[in-house]
Design a protein around this motif. Structure first.
Motif, PDB file in Angstrom:
ATOM      1  N   ASN A   1      15.331  21.898 -12.381  1.00 23.42           N
ATOM      2  CA  ASN A   1      14.348  21.196 -11.407  1.00 23.42           C
ATOM      3  C   ASN A   1      14.302  21.868 -10.128  1.00 23.42           C
ATOM      4  O   ASN A   1      15.410  21.404  -9.410  1.00 23.42           O
ATOM      5  CB  ASN A   1      14.750  19.615 -11.597  1.00 23.42           C
ATOM      6  CG  ASN A   1      13.413  18.972 -10.677  1.00 23.42           C
ATOM      7  OD1 ASN A   1      12.432  19.666 -10.319  1.00 23.42           O
ATOM      8  ND2 ASN A   1      13.437  17.698 -10.660  1.00 23.42           N
TER       9      ASN A   1
ATOM     10  N   GLU B   1      19.816  17.454 -16.511  1.00 22.93           N
ATOM     11  CA  GLU B   1      18.629  17.550 -15.412  1.00 22.93           C
ATOM     12  C   GLU B   1      19.542  18.504 -14.292  1.00 22.93           C
ATOM     13  O   GLU B   1      20.530  18.025 -13.654  1.00 22.93           O
ATOM     14  CB  GLU B   1      17.989  16.687 -14.761  1.00 22.93           C
ATOM     15  CG  GLU B   1      17.114  17.054 -13.747  1.00 22.93           C
ATOM     16  CD  GLU B   1      16.110  16.079 -12.917  1.00 22.93           C
ATOM     17  OE1 GLU B   1      15.079  16.176 -12.514  1.00 22.93           O
ATOM     18  OE2 GLU B   1      16.987  14.928 -12.919  1.00 22.93           O
TER      19      GLU B   1
ATOM     20  N   THR C   1      21.984  13.776 -14.141  1.00 20.90           N
ATOM     21  CA  THR C   1      21.423  14.785 -13.103  1.00 20.90           C
ATOM     22  C   THR C   1      22.698  15.425 -12.519  1.00 20.90           C
ATOM     23  O   THR C   1      23.500  14.497 -12.097  1.00 20.90           O
ATOM     24  CB  THR C   1      20.626  13.805 -12.084  1.00 20.90           C
ATOM     25  OG1 THR C   1      19.484  13.222 -12.892  1.00 20.90           O
ATOM     26  CG2 THR C   1      20.171  15.007 -11.004  1.00 20.90           C
TER      27      THR C   1
ATOM     28  N   ASN D   1      23.853  17.925  -9.652  1.00 18.24           N
ATOM     29  CA  ASN D   1      23.469  18.666  -8.305  1.00 18.24           C
ATOM     30  C   ASN D   1      24.541  20.000  -8.084  1.00 18.24           C
ATOM     31  O   ASN D   1      25.855  19.588  -7.720  1.00 18.24           O
ATOM     32  CB  ASN D   1      23.498  17.913  -6.856  1.00 18.24           C
ATOM     33  CG  ASN D   1      22.298  16.829  -7.109  1.00 18.24           C
ATOM     34  OD1 ASN D   1      21.420  17.179  -7.267  1.00 18.24           O
ATOM     35  ND2 ASN D   1      22.796  15.669  -6.825  1.00 18.24           N
TER      36      ASN D   1
END
Length: 300
Positions: free
Chosen positions: A13, A161, A89, A91
């Protein structure tokens, strides 16, 4: 309700822009043969459901032209009441994310091990995507995934993600100007060398019949030698010296041309990474030199 993994989905993303989703089948994890899955092996209904639940919320909801362009399979997927999936998710640094996506797309074993690693170290949130009409609305429920590991009843997708974090970039303008000038200079030198090579080849081909053309070919070779020394390329300088030796050979300087050929052949053989074209040029001119020498001896 207990859940079992059906597909592992991974996407990147970048500022709410999702270009592609990669798939891996989880239904055959315990089998002897690992199953590699691509978007082509997923049925259209399931794929359209995934696209509508994951990608569509990041796009403009008022773009009705895209919604009208759905296929029949997408309309069938839209008729479903809800779509369950688990979302994690991550990072990550942008360079690490790029390498991870590359490895994920190639190696099935890496996909399984990466999935196990994410399950151990990150939280999967239970998401329910509801499709009222042509729109999608995703609700997130914070649940503990470990309670779904014992009993396996319902197949769901596990979605990872990846949000890349780009490091701060510093533009080195001083180095840019310096390397830019060197690049332009090298381009101009190579262009001049190409023109001299074409012109010198034409003079050299006529040098066998006209002495003036052989002399002109030698002068062009000396100009090429200056360019090669300016670039600092010893292999290119060696080739130019071979051109000059051919010019000397055409003008009757047999001894001098033979000395140059021997020196350059030793240099070509001493290279750590040998240039086959350079060695071929040396051998060919050496044979020509022997032919010219024999003719000179027989004529005398």
């Amino acid at each position: 309700m207990s859940y079992k993994g059906k597909y592992l989905l991974l996407y990147v993303n970048v500022l709410n822009d999702i270009r592609d989703i990669m798939y891996h089948s989880l239904e055959n994890q315990n089998g002897s043969k690992s199953e590699t899955c691509s978007p082509n092996c997923i049925d259209n209904v399931h794929e359209e459901t995934v696209v509508k639940a994951i990608i569509r919320p990041f796009q403009k909801r008022n773009d009705e032209r895209e919604l009208e362009g759905y296929s029949d399979s997408s309309r069938e997927a839209s008729s479903q009441e809800e779509y369950n999936f688990f979302l994690a998710t991550l990072n990550l640094d942008a360079h690490l994310a790029s390498s991870l996506v590359c490895e994920f797309s190639i190696f099935p074993k890496f996909r399984k091990r990466f999935f196990r690693y994410v399950k151990r170290n990150f939280n999967f949130n239970h998401c329910i995507a509801v499709f009222p009409g042509n729109c999608s609305k995703t609700e997130t429920q914070h649940t503990n995934l470990n309670q779904y590991n014992e009993v396996k009843e319902k197949l769901v997708d596990f979605v990872i993600e990846i949000i890349p974090i780009y490091p701060k970039q510093k533009v080195d303008y001083a180095w840019t100007y310096r390397i830019g000038g060197q690049t332009v200079k090298k381009m101009l030198l190579e262009e001049a060398f190409a023109w001299f090579s074409t012109l010198g080849g034409a003079y050299s081909s006529l040098g066998d019949h006209f002495l003036s053309f052989a002399e002109q070919a030698g002068k062009i070779a000396m100009k090429q030698l200056k360019i090669a020394e300016e670039e600092g390329d010893p292999v290119l300088a060696c080739k130019v010296k071979l051109f000059f030796a051919q010019s000397l050979m055409q003008r009757g300087y047999i001894v001098e041309s033979g000395r140059i050929l021997r020196t350059q052949y030793k240099f070509a053989k001493s290279l750590i990474v040998q240039d086959t074209k350079l060695l071929t040029m040396c051998r060919a001119l050496r044979k020509r030199w022997k032919y010219v020498k024999n003719n000179a001896i027989s004529n005398s």
